[in-house]
Design a protein around this motif. Sequence first.
Motif: not given
Length: 417
Positions: A35-55
């Motif tokens: 039985s497999v549960v996969v947890v994933d992150s955002a694609m690399s750079g994506e979280t930084d990109r979203l934060i930059k948009h906000a700022y």
Amino acid sequence: MALIVQKYGGTSVGSLDRIRTVAKRVAKAHKKGDSVVVVDSAMSGETDRLIKHAYDLCDEPPEREMDLLMSSGERVSASLLAITLNSMNVPAISFTGRQIGMITDARHMKARIRRITGERLRDALSEGMVAVVAGFQGVNEASGSVTTLGRGGSDTSAVAIAAAMKADLCEIYTDVDGVYTTDPNIVANARRIDVISFDEMLEMASLGAKVLQTRSVEFGKKYNIPIYVKSTFTEGKGTLVTEEQKEMEDVLVSAVAYDRDQAKITLAQVKDKPGVAAKIFSKVAEMGVNVDMIIQNTSIKGSTDISFTVPKNDMKPTIKELKALLDKIGGAEIRSDEKIGKVSIIGVGMRSHTGIASKAFMSLADSGINIMMISTSEIKVSCVVAADEVDRAVRVLHDAFELAQPPKKRSLKRKGK
Ligand code: ADP
Ligand code: ASP
Ligand code: MG
């Protein structure tokens, strides 16, 4: 049949090709009947990109909105991975944190997990599906708002899910093939560590080794979930993070960590009388800001300077709150310095050995690196140095404690060995 939690970091899901590579790895485990549960992150750079948009749009974006914004990165990669798995005839379903009942407290951008209800996870697994969970996010029950778990928080999602589901195995797949004696991207001859204790890993993570988020190791330790750190791109044993074991004893210093995400705040000429430090640090604690090193100078004419370090992101709000406080309790000036970094040596062997700190200070001094602040605990020594000296300081300490050598060949060993 085992229950496996696999977490894939940002680089591992950084492109569609890489998502295909991850899907193949997941499919392999699923085909074995696990039985497999996969947890994933955002694609690399994506979280930084979203934060930059906000700022770019606003100087102080509300934290609630930041959480909703940032959580979207992980949803995109989770659904893309589930789509890819289905296209390979592997039944898969993706979930947000809220959908799996990842309940957190109300602290936006650094929420702590309270419990995981997990009904939909269990249902999906009992139907033979791969459950893909968007990491890094949860929901606050009282407000119903999306929360996030702090940068690197998908590691914590994964280990917490492994604990809640009583998983047999928790694997953290990343862009390095294990935990090293220091960041292998800074020191070429860093060595991969086969097995490391929760306590050492906890210190390493909290001192900046971002290969695992600190909270994930806390969960591992609390619920005794062995964590395997492995590469998404190569096969190999990786590193096992587990309870302290006998064969770990020979190691005196096991790793060097660094943290560039630190800023120094100095409160100049605050009154040197009982209760002042308590008021200052209670205020900072109320804000949920993690204070690290604290230095108070000798008192001159009834006043003193207090310096301490905080994570860079917390510097501005902390200064704002303290300005208001100092207006009330009296105090001349607040200074700050963001051009600093912290380097640390870590090892459970330090508990029973003297001379480690002095060796660290000497080797930095011999290389002309100035130490601005020092803090120690049972199993670590940390020094604040100028930001542009961090890489060199890491190399100097790594060399001084011969960490490129296998433990048995190091000249510094624990007493009696
Ligand atoms: P992911 O996106 O998979 O979560 P991270 O970037 O958060 O990956 O963590 C992996 C990175 O951690 C490595 O690329 C490496 O630069 C860094 N790192 C820092 N210290 C260490 C260490 N002691 N061992 C391994 N990696 C380390
Ligand atoms: N995407 C989030 C971050 O960049 C969480 C994670 O990668 O674990 O911090
Ligand atoms: Mg990470």
